[in-house]
Write a protein that holds these residues in place. Structure first.
Motif, PDB file in Angstrom:
ATOM      1  N   THR A   4      -7.930  46.043  92.369  1.00  0.00           N
ATOM      2  CA  THR A   4      -8.151  47.087  91.377  1.00  0.00           C
ATOM      3  C   THR A   4      -6.986  47.090  90.389  1.00  0.00           C
ATOM      4  O   THR A   4      -5.897  46.589  90.683  1.00  0.00           O
ATOM      5  CB  THR A   4      -8.262  48.467  92.030  1.00  0.00           C
ATOM      6  N   HIS A   5      -7.227  47.673  89.224  1.00  0.00           N
ATOM      7  CA  HIS A   5      -6.157  47.767  88.226  1.00  0.00           C
ATOM      8  C   HIS A   5      -4.975  48.571  88.771  1.00  0.00           C
ATOM      9  O   HIS A   5      -3.816  48.210  88.552  1.00  0.00           O
ATOM     10  CB  HIS A   5      -6.681  48.411  86.943  1.00  0.00           C
ATOM     11  N   GLN A   6      -5.274  49.647  89.498  1.00  0.00           N
ATOM     12  CA  GLN A   6      -4.211  50.486  90.048  1.00  0.00           C
ATOM     13  C   GLN A   6      -3.378  49.721  91.076  1.00  0.00           C
ATOM     14  O   GLN A   6      -2.154  49.835  91.104  1.00  0.00           O
ATOM     15  CB  GLN A   6      -4.810  51.750  90.693  1.00  0.00           C
ATOM     16  N   THR A  20      -1.151  43.566  82.604  1.00  0.00           N
ATOM     17  CA  THR A  20      -2.381  44.025  83.239  1.00  0.00           C
ATOM     18  C   THR A  20      -3.243  42.823  83.630  1.00  0.00           C
ATOM     19  O   THR A  20      -3.008  41.685  83.200  1.00  0.00           O
ATOM     20  CB  THR A  20      -3.190  44.913  82.282  1.00  0.00           C
ATOM     21  N   TRP A  78      -6.157  42.364  82.522  1.00  0.00           N
ATOM     22  CA  TRP A  78      -6.742  41.923  81.264  1.00  0.00           C
ATOM     23  C   TRP A  78      -5.777  40.998  80.529  1.00  0.00           C
ATOM     24  O   TRP A  78      -6.188  39.979  79.960  1.00  0.00           O
ATOM     25  CB  TRP A  78      -7.077  43.125  80.376  1.00  0.00           C
ATOM     26  N   GLY A 135      -7.907  38.010  80.830  1.00  0.00           N
ATOM     27  CA  GLY A 135      -8.971  38.367  79.893  1.00  0.00           C
ATOM     28  C   GLY A 135      -9.204  37.362  78.794  1.00  0.00           C
ATOM     29  O   GLY A 135     -10.346  37.170  78.336  1.00  0.00           O
ATOM     30  N   ASP A 179     -13.714  43.899  85.219  1.00  0.00           N
ATOM     31  CA  ASP A 179     -14.247  45.065  84.518  1.00  0.00           C
ATOM     32  C   ASP A 179     -13.317  46.254  84.708  1.00  0.00           C
ATOM     33  O   ASP A 179     -12.137  46.076  85.062  1.00  0.00           O
ATOM     34  CB  ASP A 179     -15.663  45.379  85.006  1.00  0.00           C
ATOM     35  N   HIS A 180     -13.835  47.466  84.501  1.00  0.00           N
ATOM     36  CA  HIS A 180     -13.005  48.663  84.597  1.00  0.00           C
ATOM     37  C   HIS A 180     -12.450  48.879  85.996  1.00  0.00           C
ATOM     38  O   HIS A 180     -11.448  49.574  86.183  1.00  0.00           O
ATOM     39  CB  HIS A 180     -13.817  49.887  84.172  1.00  0.00           C
ATOM     40  N   ARG A 181     -13.077  48.293  87.018  1.00  0.00           N
ATOM     41  CA  ARG A 181     -12.584  48.440  88.386  1.00  0.00           C
ATOM     42  C   ARG A 181     -11.426  47.492  88.677  1.00  0.00           C
ATOM     43  O   ARG A 181     -10.515  47.831  89.423  1.00  0.00           O
ATOM     44  CB  ARG A 181     -13.728  48.184  89.385  1.00  0.00           C
ATOM     45  N   GLY A 182     -11.487  46.288  88.113  1.00  0.00           N
ATOM     46  CA  GLY A 182     -10.454  45.304  88.392  1.00  0.00           C
ATOM     47  C   GLY A 182     -11.039  43.907  88.427  1.00  0.00           C
ATOM     48  O   GLY A 182     -12.056  43.624  87.785  1.00  0.00           O
TER      49      GLY A 182
END
Length: 444
Positions: free
Chosen positions: A369-371, A381, A383, A387, A404-407
């Motif tokens: 995940t991003h977090q 990040t 991304w 990305g 995506d937004h989750r990671g």
């Protein structure tokens, strides 16, 4: 090895009960751990290096002794656990895993003594996962019950196969009927917390007969199954037999087919593939192994054990990788002299740690995940790293990866070919990190 009897047996059971009581009292007191306690967590791995017999495929750090002075080994395991917990500054142990070797050959008193030492040195919650690896031939029901009294609440049973010919090929000391009997006894004692291992890709093994084994296991198993592909390791008896032509080399295409068919069967049976080789239903994931895949801190105790933690008690600021001395007698001498048997230790560089986060995290269905990524790399990040890469975008378009937004994570199809995906992802991470740190040496 039999259970202790007489006064020694009474002392062992009393010690086991003390561990369970201590852990219950912590929870029953109604006091939540302080914020400082929650901020320093780790898993603990305890290595029991002895086996009755070396399996034909195994190159793990294990020994076939004529006799084991278990009291001396127990004392050293306790001492090393205390020392490394103090050095780590860990205030909460989330899980304990007794691996090997064959830790079910150890006495329940040894397990109880180690857990008691952990409970004295740090916070060990009553619901902490405490896993014991067991072989069917060394784990009758009465012995499993004694391990439960000592504090074990999860079992990992090395079935490996439900075909007697294959078991003989692997050098196992149990039969298929032994395996199913032990599995049934374990499920009665630890319902919902029993894992069974099944191997695939053996010499001359075929897809359909292997799938019948898996389907047979599903009639008897609990809520966790691990599928492991055989790896021929140099120095093992099985490697030599294949090299000399006594056995055919395993067919990688057949092994891949077994794996794909097997994971589909398990999915149909309600199992979640939460990691490349591990499947669970009803939430029966191994929280101890999850710590590894999430690159959490873990402390390795015993001959040849590995660890990853920040040695705060020694003034450390960065995570260290530690490897304990391999040979049991040398390890014991070092523990008695220094309090621990760490033979190798080195600081993990920033890039090295990020490579572990990437490679281990992508083994799970959750991915990274991003977090979670930002805990290890707050500036770059996911991304930023992946990305803009054409090669990564190709994998995204092929449906093997998701960003995506989750990671970042593998798709169902991608999880089966993770090793090939990492050949693209790791160089991209190294390139992005080098651009951010042009004056640094990669890995250091």
């Amino acid at each position: 090895m039999t259970l202790p009897r007489g006064r020694a047996g009474a002392r062992a059971l009393a010690s086991a009960a003390k561990v369970a009581q201590r852990r219950r009292l912590v929870e029953d007191a109604g006091r939540s751990p302080s914020p400082a306690t929650w901020s320093r967590r780790a898993a603990l791995y305890v290595h029991w290096p002895y086996c009755e017999k070396r399996c034909s495929y195994c190159n793990f750090n294990k020994y076939i002794p004529r006799g084991v002075e278990e009291a001396a080994v127990r004392s050293c395991l306790v001492t090393e656990a205390q020392t490394l917990l103090r050095l780590s500054g860990v205030q909460r142990v989330e899980s304990v895993f007794f691996g090997g070797g064959t830790p079910s050959l150890a006495s329940p008193h040894t397990v109880a003594a180690v857990l008691e030492a952990v409970a004295q040195a740090t916070h060990l919650p009553a619901d902490s996962e405490v896993t014991l690896e067991a072989n069917p031939t060394s784990a009758p029901a009465s012995r499993l019950a004694a391990f439960g009294a000592a504090g074990v609440n999860r079992l990992s049973i090395g079935l490996q196969s439900l075909d007697d010919t294959e078991l003989q090929l692997l050098g196992r000391t149990h039969s298929a009927s032994d395996a199913l009997r032990t599995l049934a006894e374990a499920r009665c004692l630890f319902p919902g917390r029993v894992s069974a291992d099944l191997m695939l890709g053996l010499p001359a093994q075929q897809v359909r007969p292997w799938l019948r084994q898996l389907e047979e296991l599903l009639l008897h198993c609990d809520d966790h199954i691990s599928l492991y592909q055989l790896t021929l390791e140099r120095g093992t008896a099985l490697f030599t037999q294949v090299q000399q032509g006594a056995l055919p080399a395993p067919d990688p295409e057949l092994a891949a087919e077994m794996y794909q068919e097997g994971r589909a069967v398990l999915q149909e049976a309600g199992f979640r593939q939460y990691e490349v080789s591990n499947f669970a239903r009803n939430g029966a994931l191994s929280t101890h192994n999850w710590t590894y895949w999430q690159c959490g801190q873990y402390i390795g105790v015993g001959p040849g054990a590995h660890g990853r933690f920040i040695p705060q008690g020694a003034g450390g600021l960065a995570r260290e990788a530690r490897i304990q001395t391999l040979e049991p007698d040398n390890w014991m001498r070092e523990v008695m002299l220094f309090g621990h048997g760490t033979r190798k230790r080195f600081i993990l560089g920033e890039l090295e740690l990020l490579e572990e986060v990437l490679a281990m995290g992508l083994r799970t269905d959750v991915g990274i995940t991003h977090q979670h990524w930002q805990k290890f790399e707050p500036q770059l990040t996911l991304w930023d790293v992946f990305g803009a890469s054409e090669e990564v975008n190709t994998l995204l378009e092929q449906g093997l990866l998701l960003l995506d937004h989750r990671g970042l994570r593998c798709s169902w199809e991608g999880l089966a070919v993770l090793d090939s995906l990492l050949l693209t992802l790791l160089p991209r991470l190294q390139e992005a990190w080098q651009q951010k740190n042009p004056s640094c040496v990669p890995g250091g």
